[in-house]
Design a protein around this motif. Structure first.
Motif, mmCIF file in Angstrom:
data_model
loop_
_atom_site.group_PDB
_atom_site.id
_atom_site.type_symbol
_atom_site.label_atom_id
_atom_site.label_comp_id
_atom_site.label_asym_id
_atom_site.label_seq_id
_atom_site.Cartn_x
_atom_site.Cartn_y
_atom_site.Cartn_z
ATOM 1 N N GLU A 123 0.829 -1.206 0.000
ATOM 2 C CA GLU A 123 0.000 0.000 0.000
ATOM 3 C C GLU A 123 0.861 1.254 0.000
ATOM 4 O O GLU A 123 0.600 2.204 -0.742
ATOM 5 C CB GLU A 123 -0.910 -0.017 1.229
ATOM 6 N N ARG A 124 1.920 1.258 0.821
ATOM 7 C CA ARG A 124 2.828 2.405 0.883
ATOM 8 C C ARG A 124 3.563 2.595 -0.456
ATOM 9 O O ARG A 124 3.821 3.714 -0.877
ATOM 10 C CB ARG A 124 3.823 2.224 2.019
ATOM 11 N N PHE A 125 3.907 1.487 -1.098
ATOM 12 C CA PHE A 125 4.586 1.572 -2.391
ATOM 13 C C PHE A 125 3.664 2.191 -3.444
ATOM 14 O O PHE A 125 4.094 3.028 -4.254
ATOM 15 C CB PHE A 125 5.047 0.182 -2.833
ATOM 16 N N ILE A 126 2.405 1.806 -3.429
ATOM 17 C CA ILE A 126 1.434 2.380 -4.367
ATOM 18 C C ILE A 126 1.259 3.865 -4.098
ATOM 19 O O ILE A 126 1.187 4.684 -5.025
ATOM 20 C CB ILE A 126 0.097 1.630 -4.254
ATOM 21 N N ASP A 127 1.197 4.236 -2.815
ATOM 22 C CA ASP A 127 1.087 5.654 -2.471
ATOM 23 C C ASP A 127 2.296 6.433 -2.979
ATOM 24 O O ASP A 127 2.164 7.581 -3.428
ATOM 25 C CB ASP A 127 0.965 5.823 -0.952
ATOM 26 N N MET A 128 3.483 5.820 -2.894
ATOM 27 C CA MET A 128 4.685 6.486 -3.378
ATOM 28 C C MET A 128 4.606 6.715 -4.885
ATOM 29 O O MET A 128 4.992 7.782 -5.383
ATOM 30 C CB MET A 128 5.926 5.657 -3.029
ATOM 31 N N ILE A 129 4.079 5.726 -5.616
ATOM 32 C CA ILE A 129 3.921 5.872 -7.067
ATOM 33 C C ILE A 129 2.965 7.026 -7.379
ATOM 34 O O ILE A 129 3.229 7.860 -8.250
ATOM 35 C CB ILE A 129 3.406 4.557 -7.681
ATOM 36 N N MET A 130 1.858 7.083 -6.646
ATOM 37 C CA MET A 130 0.885 8.153 -6.868
ATOM 38 C C MET A 130 1.466 9.513 -6.513
ATOM 39 O O MET A 130 1.210 10.513 -7.205
ATOM 40 C CB MET A 130 -0.379 7.882 -6.058
ATOM 41 N N LEU A 131 2.259 9.563 -5.444
ATOM 42 C CA LEU A 131 2.893 10.827 -5.066
ATOM 43 C C LEU A 131 3.878 11.275 -6.138
ATOM 44 O O LEU A 131 3.927 12.465 -6.495
ATOM 45 C CB LEU A 131 3.607 10.676 -3.721
ATOM 46 N N LEU A 132 4.660 10.339 -6.669
ATOM 47 C CA LEU A 132 5.594 10.682 -7.744
ATOM 48 C C LEU A 132 4.844 11.173 -8.975
ATOM 49 O O LEU A 132 5.305 12.093 -9.670
ATOM 50 C CB LEU A 132 6.457 9.457 -8.102
ATOM 51 N N PHE A 133 3.699 10.580 -9.250
ATOM 52 C CA PHE A 133 2.871 11.033 -10.375
ATOM 53 C C PHE A 133 2.392 12.469 -10.141
ATOM 54 O O PHE A 133 2.430 13.304 -11.052
ATOM 55 C CB PHE A 133 1.675 10.096 -10.541
ATOM 56 N N CYS A 134 1.974 12.760 -8.895
ATOM 57 C CA CYS A 134 1.529 14.117 -8.556
ATOM 58 C C CYS A 134 2.691 15.107 -8.640
ATOM 59 O O CYS A 134 2.512 16.259 -9.076
ATOM 60 C CB CYS A 134 0.926 14.140 -7.151
ATOM 61 N N ILE A 135 3.887 14.672 -8.223
ATOM 62 C CA ILE A 135 5.072 15.528 -8.334
ATOM 63 C C ILE A 135 5.361 15.829 -9.800
ATOM 64 O O ILE A 135 5.689 16.969 -10.168
ATOM 65 C CB ILE A 135 6.290 14.861 -7.661
#
Length: 347
Positions: A123-135
């Motif tokens: 779950e944390r890894f998926i959140d990191m991917i989404m955060l990188l997408f937002c960045i």
């Protein structure tokens, strides 16, 4: 000794939060900030809290989807309650919530902690991917603001960092040598380790954790899973954006500014302090300054956004904790041959 260590760790995190809040507030005009808070339209704050509640419900359902491929079928209520108690625990001690919510599902559904923890890592890894997408989107739409922010942040520190590069290279070499030595020792003594009881337990724990991590690939309805993921982050963006309209000083900001604030606030919340106190406020205030928002108004926004969502976690987390404690502990089934614990679904 363990209790003393926990107290010291908690005190250090709390002290860091207090220091960062003092640092964020030290040069502000409190009368002006109070005026900003009095002018706030709290209907928008209530809407932000409602969107936050919807995001938590969606996140709990997505977590339930992750758990199902492990062979355990927890109810949505149990998954939701465990997750909210975990978020509540994070307000006390950073990262403790991940362990707490896994322990609660062990209590209510006999889900092995290692498998549960594996799903949390995924779950944390998926959140990191989404955060990188937002960045990435932030750099695409708000490149000038982001560039000015980082140039101002690092310009004064560049010379000192440049002098430290040789030391960093040396440290990296020593770390690589250390890792190589540990790997070599592990290869030499692998045969002995395989017969060690503690090593076997570690291997079993890691296997279960990996099963939890890769459970994402075994989710049957991938469309629903990733749909919830996108929906969660759209709600996060929405909770950030609607608070803009609560204050006169931020009501005219573009939606892209909300994206920048979302990224800055998320990075601030990721810091190892209780609930992102101090780090969130500093990050958001500094970001809003780039859009011409006065420091007092920026801090008022950060206080409203952070306090409302924290209050939501406290209310929902306490209710979930009460419900969880009132539920009976699920007994662990035992096999007749080995007396090993099994879940009812594995019979």
């Amino acid at each position: 000794m363990k209790r003393v260590s926990s107290i010291l760790k908690y005190s250090s995190f709390l002290g860091l939060s207090v220091f960062l809040m003092w640092y964020a507030l030290r040069e502000l005009d409190f009368e002006r900030m109070w005026v900003e808070l009095q002018q706030a339209n709290y209907i928008w704050i209530a809407l932000s809290m409602a969107m936050g509640a919807a995001a938590y419900a969606s996140r709990a359902y997505r977590w339930k989807m992750q758990i199902m491929p492990t062979g355990i079928l927890p109810s949505f209520a149990n998954t939701y309650n465990a997750m909210m108690v975990g978020y509540l625990a994070n307000l006390v001690l950073p990262r403790m919530g991940e362990v707490v919510r896994c322990s609660i599902l062990k209590r209510t559904d006999n889900l092995p902690v290692n498998k549960a923890f594996g799903t949390v890592i995924a779950e944390r890894f998926i959140d990191m991917i989404m955060l990188l997408f937002c960045i990435g989107l932030t750099f695409l739409f708000e490149f000038d603001q982001v560039l000015n922010y980082f140039l101002g942040l690092f310009s004064d520190q560049y010379n000192s960092l440049e002098k430290s590069f040789s030391s960093l290279y040396l440290l990296g070499i020593f770390l690589l040598i250390g890792i190589g030595v540990l790997v070599g020792i592990g290869v030499l003594f692998l045969s002995k380790l395989r017969n060690n009881a503690y090593f076997k337990r570690v291997v079993l724990f890691v296997k279960g954790m990996l099963q939890g991590i890769f459970s994402v690939t075994k989710v049957k309805n991938q469309t629903a899973f990733w749909g919830h993921t996108i929906f969660i982050w759209l709600l996060y963006f929405g909770t950030t954006l609607v608070v803009f309209y609560a204050l006169p000083a931020t009501s005219g900001l573009p939606a892209t500014a909300g994206l920048t604030v979302l990224v800055a606030g998320t990075l601030g919340m990721a810091a190892p302090v209780q609930g992102g106190v101090g780090t969130y406020h500093l990050a958001v205030q500094a970001t809003l300054v780039l859009y011409g928002v006065p420091k007092e108004a920026g801090m008022a926004y950060a206080l409203l956004a952070h306090t409302s969502q924290t209050l939501l976690v406290v209310i929902m987390g306490v209710l979930s904790f009460i419900v969880t404690m009132l539920r009976p502990v699920k007994p662990v089934a035992m096999t007749s041959e080995t007396n090993a614990p099994i879940h009812e679904l594995e019979r």
